[in-house]
Structure formats: C-alpha cells, structure tokens
Design a protein around this motif. Sequence first.
Motif, mmCIF file in Angstrom:
data_model
loop_
_atom_site.group_PDB
_atom_site.id
_atom_site.type_symbol
_atom_site.label_atom_id
_atom_site.label_comp_id
_atom_site.label_asym_id
_atom_site.label_seq_id
_atom_site.Cartn_x
_atom_site.Cartn_y
_atom_site.Cartn_z
ATOM 1 N N TYR A 1 0.815 -1.207 0.000
ATOM 2 C CA TYR A 1 0.000 0.000 0.000
ATOM 3 C C TYR A 1 0.856 1.268 0.000
ATOM 4 C CZ TYR A 1 1.209 0.463 4.919
ATOM 5 O OH TYR A 1 1.898 0.600 6.092
ATOM 6 N N ARG A 2 2.111 1.144 0.341
ATOM 7 C CA ARG A 2 2.995 2.316 0.395
ATOM 8 C C ARG A 2 3.316 2.782 -1.023
ATOM 9 N NH1 ARG A 2 6.055 2.593 5.603
ATOM 10 N NH2 ARG A 2 5.141 0.980 6.888
ATOM 11 N N ASP A 3 3.433 4.066 -1.164
ATOM 12 C CA ASP A 3 3.721 4.633 -2.485
ATOM 13 C C ASP A 3 5.239 4.722 -2.660
ATOM 14 O OD1 ASP A 3 3.940 6.040 -4.858
ATOM 15 O OD2 ASP A 3 2.182 7.275 -4.420
ATOM 16 N N PHE A 4 5.827 3.659 -3.198
ATOM 17 C CA PHE A 4 7.276 3.572 -3.345
ATOM 18 C C PHE A 4 7.831 4.645 -4.285
ATOM 19 C CE2 PHE A 4 6.167 -1.026 -2.492
ATOM 20 C CZ PHE A 4 6.504 -0.965 -1.159
ATOM 21 N N LYS A 5 7.057 5.009 -5.308
ATOM 22 C CA LYS A 5 7.526 6.044 -6.239
ATOM 23 C C LYS A 5 7.634 7.398 -5.539
ATOM 24 C CE LYS A 5 5.956 3.881 -10.486
ATOM 25 N NZ LYS A 5 5.046 3.949 -11.631
ATOM 26 N N VAL A 6 6.680 7.706 -4.675
ATOM 27 C CA VAL A 6 6.735 8.960 -3.921
ATOM 28 C C VAL A 6 7.939 8.940 -2.981
ATOM 29 C CG1 VAL A 6 5.576 10.324 -2.115
ATOM 30 C CG2 VAL A 6 4.277 9.503 -4.092
ATOM 31 N N GLN A 7 8.162 7.801 -2.319
ATOM 32 C CA GLN A 7 9.312 7.680 -1.421
ATOM 33 C C GLN A 7 10.624 7.839 -2.191
ATOM 34 O OE1 GLN A 7 8.553 3.849 0.328
ATOM 35 N NE2 GLN A 7 7.341 4.718 1.982
ATOM 36 N N ALA A 8 10.712 7.179 -3.336
ATOM 37 C CA ALA A 8 11.933 7.265 -4.153
ATOM 38 C C ALA A 8 12.149 8.693 -4.645
ATOM 39 C CB ALA A 8 11.865 6.294 -5.331
ATOM 40 N N ASN B 1 10.821 2.552 9.287
ATOM 41 C CA ASN B 1 11.121 2.434 10.722
ATOM 42 C C ASN B 1 12.056 1.276 11.039
ATOM 43 O OD1 ASN B 1 9.478 4.618 11.711
ATOM 44 N ND2 ASN B 1 7.688 3.340 11.339
ATOM 45 N N SER B 2 12.771 0.778 10.049
ATOM 46 C CA SER B 2 13.643 -0.381 10.274
ATOM 47 C C SER B 2 14.753 -0.093 11.275
ATOM 48 C CB SER B 2 14.249 -0.855 8.948
ATOM 49 O OG SER B 2 13.232 -1.343 8.102
ATOM 50 N N ILE B 3 15.065 1.167 11.488
ATOM 51 C CA ILE B 3 16.075 1.530 12.484
ATOM 52 C C ILE B 3 15.640 1.048 13.869
ATOM 53 C CG2 ILE B 3 15.161 3.839 13.008
ATOM 54 C CD1 ILE B 3 18.857 3.259 12.477
ATOM 55 N N LEU B 4 14.331 0.892 14.072
ATOM 56 C CA LEU B 4 13.809 0.476 15.377
ATOM 57 C C LEU B 4 14.099 -0.995 15.690
ATOM 58 C CD1 LEU B 4 10.409 2.405 15.364
ATOM 59 C CD2 LEU B 4 12.615 3.109 16.332
ATOM 60 N N HIS B 5 14.576 -1.758 14.705
ATOM 61 C CA HIS B 5 15.023 -3.124 14.971
ATOM 62 C C HIS B 5 16.283 -3.127 15.836
ATOM 63 C CE1 HIS B 5 12.101 -5.131 12.467
ATOM 64 N NE2 HIS B 5 12.382 -4.310 11.480
ATOM 65 N N LEU B 6 16.970 -2.005 15.863
ATOM 66 C CA LEU B 6 18.159 -1.863 16.706
ATOM 67 C C LEU B 6 17.664 -1.442 18.084
ATOM 68 C CD1 LEU B 6 20.221 0.072 14.054
ATOM 69 C CD2 LEU B 6 20.523 -2.320 14.707
ATOM 70 N N ASN B 7 17.445 -2.425 18.929
ATOM 71 C CA ASN B 7 16.731 -2.167 20.177
ATOM 72 C C ASN B 7 17.611 -2.017 21.411
ATOM 73 O OD1 ASN B 7 17.462 -4.804 20.387
ATOM 74 N ND2 ASN B 7 15.390 -5.619 20.215
ATOM 75 N N ASP C 1 14.229 6.948 7.883
ATOM 76 C CA ASP C 1 12.769 7.091 7.830
ATOM 77 C C ASP C 1 12.189 6.554 9.133
ATOM 78 O OD1 ASP C 1 10.053 7.153 7.137
ATOM 79 O OD2 ASP C 1 10.174 5.215 6.114
ATOM 80 N N VAL C 2 11.553 7.419 9.890
ATOM 81 C CA VAL C 2 10.890 6.995 11.119
ATOM 82 C C VAL C 2 9.424 7.429 11.107
ATOM 83 C CG1 VAL C 2 12.913 6.838 12.620
ATOM 84 C CG2 VAL C 2 11.776 9.030 12.343
ATOM 85 N N SER C 3 8.852 7.438 9.935
ATOM 86 C CA SER C 3 7.451 7.850 9.807
ATOM 87 C C SER C 3 6.554 6.637 9.564
ATOM 88 C CB SER C 3 7.296 8.827 8.644
ATOM 89 O OG SER C 3 7.469 8.149 7.420
ATOM 90 N N GLN C 4 5.298 6.844 9.754
ATOM 91 C CA GLN C 4 4.302 5.817 9.432
ATOM 92 C C GLN C 4 3.555 6.155 8.158
ATOM 93 O OE1 GLN C 4 3.833 2.892 10.807
ATOM 94 N NE2 GLN C 4 5.406 3.239 12.337
#
Length: 146
Positions: free
Chosen positions: A20-27, A110-116, A141-144
Amino acid sequence: MKKISFFEKEPELYEKTFGYRDFKVQASFLENIFKKNKVKKILDIACGHSPQGRILARRGYDVSGIDLSGPLLELGRRRAKKEGVKMKFYKRNMEKFYIGKFDAAYIMFNSILHLNSINSLKSHLICVNKNLKKGGIYIIDVSQSP
C-alpha cells in the motif's frame, strides 16, 4: 539484533503486506535529496526486496542493498532482473557490515527500530559512517506515512 522471520517462507507476502505504500513517492523524496547533494552511489540498509532502490536504480543511480533476510534479498534480485535493473544485494547484519564507500545511505519503514539497544544503534551508526564517503549523507525514515 533479533531476526524477524515470518516472511522467510513466502517473501511475496512482504510485498502484499506493505504494498500500500507509495514507493515512487518515497523514491522521489529520496531523489530530491540526492540531486541536491550530487549523490550517485547509494546503500539501501534493511532493504528487503528494495522497491525504492530498484526505482532509484532505474533512474540511473548505482544502488546496493543489505538485509538479513535471504528470501527477501532473492525476491529483490528476481524483481530487479525482471525489471531490467542492475542492483547488488548483500546478506548482512545492519549492526556489522562493510560493503564499500557510498555517497549516501538510507533506511526505510522504521527499520532503524530493529536496533533495540544503545550498543546495537552505536554499532550500526559506526558501520554506516565507515560505508559513507566523507560528506556522505544518511537518511533515516521513522514515519508511518506512505
């Protein structure tokens, strides 16, 4: 860092779950930053199947990705080949890696949050620094939002 493994058997479920994420907008967001900073060579950290990386590679950037998940990396390789995109994928722990020198790196979803733990985060940031050229940039990226 604990490995998340529920997409290991069917990595395509990852695409369906987060499609559902808009990868083109992110890129495009990333590319705006990269253009301003004359970035050519990029590292996608915790890339999974690297949808943004594949878009950026299609736009002419030299993109490599790292992830712990072999099946997601393989899915990325298959998608890149199908799309005619040249990318390098490496199975690496984001707490301890060296791939080479890059102009920029990014980590999405939010993959940075895997570093706990503080130690995991410190180790990660040290590795990112070692993989960036002098003056390189790191986007976290720390957004939802999509």
